[in-house]
Each structure stands twice: as C-alpha cells, then as structure tokens.
Design a protein around this motif. Structure first.
Motif, PDB file in Angstrom:
ATOM      1  N   ARG A  20       0.882  -1.159   0.082  1.00 46.53           N
ATOM      2  CA  ARG A  20      -0.015  -0.028   0.183  1.00 46.53           C
ATOM      3  C   ARG A  20       0.799   1.320  -0.019  1.00 46.53           C
ATOM      4  NH1 ARG A  20      -5.080   0.875   4.064  1.00 46.53           N
ATOM      5  NH2 ARG A  20      -5.709  -1.218   2.966  1.00 46.53           N
ATOM      6  N   TYR A  21       0.648   2.193  -1.067  1.00 48.79           N
ATOM      7  CA  TYR A  21       1.287   3.398  -0.958  1.00 48.79           C
ATOM      8  C   TYR A  21       1.120   4.393   0.150  1.00 48.79           C
ATOM      9  CZ  TYR A  21       2.558   2.248  -5.928  1.00 48.79           C
ATOM     10  OH  TYR A  21       3.095   1.880  -7.066  1.00 48.79           O
ATOM     11  N   ALA A  24      -2.664   6.020   0.842  1.00 48.52           N
ATOM     12  CA  ALA A  24      -3.621   5.601   0.213  1.00 48.52           C
ATOM     13  C   ALA A  24      -4.634   4.832   1.048  1.00 48.52           C
ATOM     14  CB  ALA A  24      -3.090   4.369  -0.943  1.00 48.52           C
ATOM     15  N   SER A  28      -2.579  -1.382  -2.982  1.00 45.18           N
ATOM     16  CA  SER A  28      -2.254  -1.565  -4.609  1.00 45.18           C
ATOM     17  C   SER A  28      -1.942  -3.136  -4.953  1.00 45.18           C
ATOM     18  CB  SER A  28      -1.189  -0.641  -5.049  1.00 45.18           C
ATOM     19  OG  SER A  28      -1.412   0.738  -5.018  1.00 45.18           O
ATOM     20  N   THR A  54       2.865  -1.439 -10.387  1.00 48.16           N
ATOM     21  CA  THR A  54       3.254  -1.703  -8.882  1.00 48.16           C
ATOM     22  C   THR A  54       3.871  -3.116  -8.682  1.00 48.16           C
ATOM     23  OG1 THR A  54       1.737  -0.240  -8.317  1.00 48.16           O
ATOM     24  CG2 THR A  54       2.547  -1.839  -6.521  1.00 48.16           C
ATOM     25  N   ILE A  63      10.228  -0.801  -5.227  1.00 52.33           N
ATOM     26  CA  ILE A  63       9.354  -0.946  -4.072  1.00 52.33           C
ATOM     27  C   ILE A  63      10.079  -2.413  -3.245  1.00 52.33           C
ATOM     28  CG2 ILE A  63       7.051  -1.716  -3.540  1.00 52.33           C
ATOM     29  CD1 ILE A  63       5.950  -0.596  -5.868  1.00 52.33           C
ATOM     30  N   PRO A  64      10.215  -1.947  -2.092  1.00 51.78           N
ATOM     31  CA  PRO A  64       9.749  -0.796  -1.167  1.00 51.78           C
ATOM     32  C   PRO A  64      11.088   0.059  -1.137  1.00 51.78           C
ATOM     33  CG  PRO A  64      10.346  -2.699   0.286  1.00 51.78           C
ATOM     34  CD  PRO A  64      10.635  -3.168  -1.203  1.00 51.78           C
ATOM     35  N   TYR A  67      10.179   3.604  -3.941  1.00 47.57           N
ATOM     36  CA  TYR A  67       8.585   4.280  -3.555  1.00 47.57           C
ATOM     37  C   TYR A  67       8.315   3.330  -2.313  1.00 47.57           C
ATOM     38  CZ  TYR A  67       8.515   4.825  -8.517  1.00 47.57           C
ATOM     39  OH  TYR A  67       8.730   5.491  -9.734  1.00 47.57           O
ATOM     40  N   GLY A  69       6.474   2.454   1.266  1.00 46.87           N
ATOM     41  CA  GLY A  69       4.920   2.093   1.547  1.00 46.87           C
ATOM     42  C   GLY A  69       5.088   0.889   2.513  1.00 46.87           C
TER      43      GLY A  69
END
Length: 523
Positions: A20-21, A24, A28, A54, A63-64, A67, A69
């Motif tokens: 999850r961002y 948000a 996602s 994503t 990720i992560p 980005y 989250g």
C-alpha cells in the motif's frame, strides 16, 4: 552470483505480497503469489489501476526501497531477496524499460547511452558491454547517431539496449507499444523474441494490446481490481476467455472475439472454450470450415451508413511545407505540399508511422508552428497573421502527455485558467457544467498530475472544452488506456460533438479509428 546459482529454482518467486502506498486508502497489491521460470515470455494484463506496474516495480527493488509504503510478503529474484538486496545489485539481474522510455535516455549519442550503466558501475570493459548490447539487438549501425536524430522506435530500442548493457537475466517493459505505430511496435516485439529465444532472457511485458500478446508471448498473468492475480495461463487459453476478459474491460484479439461469436456455426473448437488468437490460426480454422455453413451466417454490415455530407470549411491547408531545423542548420521537411480541408461535423482520425508528421500537422492547425511555405487557414484566420494565444479562441490542442496540461494545484483551477485569463464572466456555472459533464465532481480539487491516466484524460478534455473551441485536436488520447477507459473516451467525444464543430485525433489505435472516425487521413 555464480552461474550455478542462477540456474537453480524459479527466476522470480513472489509469495503473499501486499503493498500500500503512503496515504492510500486501499492496497495496490493484495496477497500476490507468482512464480516465473527462466526463459518465460510473459504478459501481464489487467484494467487500469489493477496493480500491474506496481507489481513489476517490486521485481527490481524500486518497491519498497525507492517507493516507500507498507509491504508484506517476499520477492526473490534469482534467489536474491529484494528486501535485502540493493537496487544497484538487482539492476544486474533485472532491467526495466519504463513506459516513458525517453526519460531514461540521458546521453547525447546511442553508444554513449548504452555504455552509461556499465561505466557507472566501474566496469573497465564498459564500451565492449555497450557494443555487445547493440549487437544483440542488431542495431550496431545506430551507435554513432545522436539521440535526437532517432525515431520513436529507435529511441525505444536504445533504451532497451542501455538496459541490456549490464547483461540482466530479466527484462521488464512497461507498455512497449504504447507510443509506436504498428510497424515499429512489431519491431520491438521481434527484438524481444530474439532476446528470449537466442539469449534465453526472461521477458515480462505490461500490455493492453492483446494482438501482440497472441503473436509473441507464452504466458498471460491476469490481474484484477484490488491488485490480485486472478490466474496465470498459456496465451491461447488465457486470451480465449473472451467473456471473462470483457467483464474486466480487457479486449481479446479481434479474431478471437469473432470466433467466440461464431462458435457452433462456423467454428467448432477441438478444445471447448479455446479459439484462434492469431491471424494465422484464424486462417487455418477458416480453411477447415465449411464454406456453405459460413454463407448461412453472413452478417449484414450495411445497416448503418456514414453521413458523408460536409458542413462549413473550418481548416484549409494550401500547398503547405513544414519541418524542423537540424544540427547542421539545414531545414528538414516533415510535411511537403499538403492540401487539406476539414469541415464542420467531421470526426477525423489522423494515422501514419512515427515521424510521418501527424503532430506537426496538429501544431500547424493550433498555430504553434507556422508553415515554411503555403498557408494554413483556421476559422477564416491565416495562422501566419495571428498568435497561438489568439488562435486558441478557435482551437484547443490536447497534447499526448496529459500531465503537461496541468499548471495549477487542482483541476478546477486548470479548467478556469483560460476563462480567467480572458476575463470571461460569469464562469462559475459554466465550469460547474463542464465538471459535471466530464464526471470530475469528486476530483476537481485534486492535483491533475497525481491522478490516474484515465482520470487525467478526462480532465484534459474538460480543460480543452472549457475553451469553447470550434476545432479540438487530440494527440494520441487513448495511449495506455484499457477498453473501459477507451469507451469512456469515445463517449466523451460524443459529448464534445454537441459543442465542438470538428475533432481531429492523431492515433495508432485502429479500434478507435474503426469505432469513431467519419474520415481517415493517412500521413
């Protein structure tokens, strides 16, 4: 990592990943588990917002690590856990070519670009690595070219070669054909097939165009709303799930849809629910079909006739030449001796290869460019005799990259900008109507640059409509949109038809051309 370790186990192993961002309201990705074997050629499909990009950003550690989250579960690449491996180390195993690939090109020439990554990793043989990448893609003849000299397809190939220079095992390409004409799109996929078959690279594409998936890929991963993997199937079985894909706003190849509709008549599948997915398979199935049966099920395509009556002339090109200056200060023509009329009531699709001059033609109509020779007249105004600002009273130009249309902190302010600059009053009720027409009530206070691609397209059409133009120009409006978003776009075009006198769309989307246009101009 040794070659022995690389040859053991699945090349990609994702277990129960949820992400999850920050800020948000929903995940996602939700409990995603996926295993891909070495040498797979896999397409990831799904509607906009289903988590495709994503998921792929989890594979190279963005990720992560980059980005941030909340993330649960594990991802292993070549046996390396991404949570414990740096992005730099993972880049030796996973190459990522983004959808906006031109932003990845940072050096002046092709050879400079493809040598850039190994040079920064400190490899003494960085030039040999760069040249080998070019050789793998059979593009050695481009190594001395300036980046600005390249076509869109050549730039995409250069970005791919640059990613190859570290000799990764996995290559991920996000929307490889989104900005390319059909010829260059096929070229990209042929090169990916070469890398897959000759060099045993594992290829992953995020793709909306299922015809290319049918022709080139081996497996399909279907993602659905909420960031879940619905299934993984071989290409023919996956793309034959016509009704299931349609329910998720994904359009299977047209031949597959046709055979699905004709099941039990023209076509009897040896395996129930599995249809041809390529032109070659369809031709073979038709050859085996009974022609008398086929004639029994002919479809009348003449029921709806296109209205060809022409209204008032809005745009006139008379002997127009235009182009761009080159580095040697010579004029390089893009358009030569163009004679063209556009009339009230027309919905025009402008098609042609990358570099054919579609965007140049749109810029000439908008007055952003002026012809070298000849005249362009828009709503009885010679574009040489007026400014683009003045011409915008008649013409609205929606550019290919929607984020470039947003200049304020929220969409409503962007919609109001043109009206306020010209001191139009009152604007409140009119803007309210525009916001309602384009279903932006819940988005009007949000920054347009932070919206999804589908929402950005709606917002840019609203901005253009607020200018009350006679002629609206759109450059590739359906790039990277799923079938639901495309349908919504054509519905919005119908909304514009009651207000805008003519619409010109530059596009590679032949489905849009077939469904919407009243006239086609081929460059």
């Amino acid at each position: 990592m040794t070659e022995t370790k690389r040859d053991k186990g699945p090349i990609i192993d994702i277990k129960e990943v949820t992400f999850r961002y920050p800020g948000a309201a929903y995940d996602s990705l939700s409990q995603v588990s996926l295993t891909l074997e070495r040498g797979d050629f896999t397409a990831i499909i799904g509607s906009n917002g289903s988590g495709k990009s994503t998921l792929c950003k989890c594979l190279n550690g963005l990720i992560p690590t980059y980005y941030a989250g909340d993330m649960e579960g594990s991802v292993a690449i070549n046996g390396l856990p991404t949570s414990q491996t740096s992005i730099a180390e993972l880049s030796k195993h996973v190459a990522y070519v983004f959808q906006d690939f031109e932003n990845q090109l940072v050096r002046p020439t092709v050879l400079d670009e493809v040598c850039f990554a190994p040079l920064n990793f400190g490899y003494e043989d960085y030039q040999e690595r760069g040249k080998k990448a070019l050789q793998m893609l059979e593009m050695e003849d481009l190594q001395g070219k300036w980046i600005w000299q390249l076509s869109g397809g050549q730039k995409h190939m250069t970005a791919l070669a640059a990613a190859l220079s570290l000799d990764p095992d996995i290559i991920i390409i996000d929307e490889p054909v989104a900005q390319l004409d059909p010829a260059h799109a096929r070229m990209i996929y042929e090169k990916l097939t070469l890398l897959n078959q000759k060099y045993n690279k594992t290829i992953i594409v995020i793709e909306h165009h299922t015809e290319y998936i049918a022709d080139f890929c081996h497996k399909v991963v279907l993602m659905e709303a909420g960031g879940r993997v619905r299934w993984v199937k071989d290409v023919r079985e996956g793309l034959s799930a016509v009704e299931e894909l349609a329910s998720l706003h994904i359009q299977p190849p047209q031949v597959t849809q046709a055979f699905h509709e004709l099941r039990g008549h023209l076509f009897e599948s040896k395996k129930p629910g599995v249809y041809p997915v390529t032109i070659q398979e369809a031709a073979h199935a038709l050859h085996l079909a009974s022609l008398p049966d086929y004639r029994k099920h002919e479809i009348d395509l003449g029921a709806e006739k296109t209205n060809t009556a022409k209204g008032k002339r809005l745009v006139h090109f008379d002997g127009v030449f235009s182009g761009y200056p080159s580095m040697d200060r010579k004029q390089r023509p893009t358009l030569q001796n163009i004679n063209l009329h556009i009339h009230e009531g027309e919905r025009i699709a402008l098609i042609g290869n990358n570099g054919a001059g579609k965007s140049t033609l749109l810029r000439l109509i908008a007055g952003i460019r002026r012809p070298w020779q000849g005249t362009v007249t828009v709503c009885d105004t010679d574009t040489k005799q007026t400014s683009p600002e003045k011409l915008s009273e008649h013409v609205s130009f929606i550019v290919q990259n929607p984020e470039e249309m947003f200049i304020a902190d929220n969409i409503r302010s962007d919609i109001e900008f043109f009206l306020k600059a010209r001191k139009r009053e009152p604007i409140g009720p009119f803007v309210d109507r525009i916001v309602q027409t384009f279903k932006l009530q819940n988005l009007q206070q949000r920054d347009g640059r932070l919206l999804s691609g589908r929402q950005q397209r709606r917002a840019t059409l609203a901005i253009g409509m607020a200018m009350r133009p006679a002629v609206m120009l759109l450059d590739e409006p359906t790039v990277s949109l799923d079938i639901a978003s495309r349908r919504e776009m054509t519905q919005l075009f119908d909304e514009l038809r009651d207000h805008v006198k003519a619409i010109v769309v530059a596009t590679h989307d032949m489905q849009l051309v077939a469904d919407w246009a009243t006239r086609v101009i081929v460059m």
